[in-house]
Design a protein around this motif. Structure first.
Motif, short mmCIF file in Angstrom:
data_model
loop_
_atom_site.label_atom_id
_atom_site.label_comp_id
_atom_site.label_asym_id
_atom_site.label_seq_id
_atom_site.Cartn_x
_atom_site.Cartn_y
_atom_site.Cartn_z
N ASP A 105 -3.57 5.09 0.01
CA ASP A 105 -4.40 4.09 0.69
C ASP A 105 -4.66 4.48 2.14
N GLU B 154 0.82 -1.21 0.00
CA GLU B 154 0.00 0.00 0.00
C GLU B 154 0.85 1.26 0.00
N ARG B 155 0.22 2.36 -0.43
CA ARG B 155 0.86 3.67 -0.39
C ARG B 155 0.37 4.40 0.86
N SER C 246 -3.09 9.77 -5.18
CA SER C 246 -3.96 8.98 -4.32
C SER C 246 -3.12 8.35 -3.22
N PRO D 115 -8.28 8.24 0.49
CA PRO D 115 -7.73 7.13 1.28
C PRO D 115 -8.85 6.26 1.85
N ARG D 116 -8.54 5.01 2.06
CA ARG D 116 -9.52 4.14 2.71
C ARG D 116 -9.56 4.36 4.21
#
Length: 446
Positions: free
Chosen positions: A364, A269-270, A362, A388-389
């Motif tokens: 995460d 993930e980022r 973007s 982001p989530r």
């Protein structure tokens, strides 16, 4: 002579008042003939004699100290510090309060701020860290210097109180202060030109670090090592002696554990770590993202950025971006008060900054640990645009957290988790770690 009218009260006057609820800032609210008083050294439900310390006719409120307790709260205890109390050291707000009840008061403040500023009803519990009844936890103290006097300042004052020691500091701090005072006793001019003395007890060094802070020049870099017991193992971290670091000896470990648990970073993930300091969260977040992921850390302080690069040196998938978060996201800053026509205080027009190409389109997961003033609406909107989530917000001020919570709610992110940590016992300060996720499980449009 009769009692003064409320609008005639001024500094030095004393009045008897019933103490109401605790307020954000280390005081409780009272009213005298309708006039609002913010009273330190008091507790809800008490009746006290309060002495006005600030304010006068025409002011919206007055500040006061409880100089005599007429009806005491069951939660009042003898002060653990001889320098605390009215007219004494201003470092601690709650030396007169039982430690457990201090956490209850802080929980009420967080609850009230979320309700008032974000419209959220949420039960809050403030968790204790590993300290001895709120004492002997602090590993960094800055002592003020006034001539040959070394001590701590009184509340909202430049006056230096020559404290005998600091009960909330680890014992090595008191030993360092004693050595400084011994040097001054032998040479009264030893601290000429010095405005403060920092005494630091780093976990990665054998010796206590004592820093003389010049009054008219920058302090030279003093690198040292702190060690964090993280879930992924012990992490040595480079930091400057005067740089930002959590002062509670147990806070780095607890905060890293809490942030990792809240972020739930998956390999690949980022992750963005904003206001990252020297990388207390960046290093374990980078490890969690792994070589197939990416960690982008943003920090504006030059010395902190140098140490951040050093601490992330063995993780090539981590990128350090120096600069202010608002500037890098292209968020315009507010000009000085009184400035008109889009000009700053020196008459130059402040243009809108350009968004940095080093920031991704973007992310995460976003972790942010902003200053006491909070992130602000502009930064919040910029973060939401990354979709982001999950966002993990580390807050040192409950009012700023509540304001930013409201901004996030406007953009479709809900508060889904909150932990409050008592990282500063005996003071009104409380740290919160909040989790925000897209409402109803859908990622909002930017």
């Amino acid at each position: 002579m009769g009692a003064k009218a409320a609008d005639e009260l001024t500094v030095g006057d004393e009045v008897e008042v019933e103490i109401g609820p605790v307020a954000h800032g280390g005081h409780c609210v009272a009213r005298y003939a309708g006039r609002v008083l913010f009273v330190r050294h008091s507790l809800p439900g008490e009746r006290v004699r309060a002495r006005i310390t600030e304010g006068g006719s025409g002011d919206r409120f007055l500040r006061a100290d409880a100089v005599a307790v007429l009806d005491a709260s069951e939660h009042r205890v003898p002060s653990r510090c001889p320098a605390a109390g009215p007219g004494g050291c201003g470092g601690c707000d709650f030396q007169h309060v039982g430690t457990g009840h201090q956490r209850e008061l802080k929980a009420r403040v967080v609850t009230e701020q979320l309700k008032r500023l974000a419209g959220i009803d949420r039960e809050v519990r403030v968790e204790a860290l590993d300290d001895e009844d709120g004492l002997r936890y602090r590993t960094r103290v800055e002592f003020a210097v006034d001539g040959a006097t070394v001590g701590l300042r009184r509340h909202r004052s430049h006056t230096v109180e020559a404290v005998p020691g600091c009960p909330i500091a680890v014992p090595e701090i008191d030993a360092g202060l004693a050595e400084v005072r011994a040097d001054v006793a032998g040479d009264p001019g030893a601290l000429e030109g010095i405005s403060a003395i920092d005494v630091v007890v780093p976990t990665g060094e054998e010796d206590t670090v004592v820093v003389e802070v010049p009054g008219d020049a920058p302090t030279p870099p003093i690198p040292m090592t702190e060690v964090v017991d993280a879930p992924l193992g012990r992490i040595p971290m480079a930091v400057d002696a005067r740089g930002f670091w959590q002062v509670h000896r147990d806070a780095p470990r607890v905060f890293v554990e809490a942030v990792l648990a809240a972020a739930r970073v998956e390999p690949g993930e980022r992750v963005l770590d904003l206001y990252s300091g020297v990388g207390l969260f960046s290093v374990p977040l980078a490890a969690a993202a792994g070589e197939q992921g990416q960690l982008i850390a943003v920090e504006s302080d030059r010395r902190a950025t140098d140490h951040l690069r050093e601490n992330l040196d063995d993780r090539p998938w981590a990128l350090v971006v120096p600069g202010r978060v608002d500037d890098l996201f292209g968020v315009p800053r507010k000009g000085p008060k009184g400035a008109k026509g889009g000009r700053n205080g020196r008459g130059r027009t402040r243009g809108r900054p350009t968004r940095s190409d080093l920031l991704p389109p973007s992310a995460d997961v976003i972790v942010l640990d902003p200053p006491r003033s909070g992130a602000g609406r502009g930064v919040v909107e910029a973060l939401v645009s990354l979709r982001p989530r999950r966002m993990v917000y580390v807050a040192c001020d409950p009012a700023a957290l509540a304001r930013d919570t409201a901004y996030l709610a406007e953009r479709g992110y809900a508060l889904t988790g909150l932990r409050a940590l008592d990282a500063f016992p005996m003071t009104h300060h409380v740290e919160c770690i909040a989790v925000f996720e897209p409402a109803r499980g859908s990622v909002p449009s930017p």
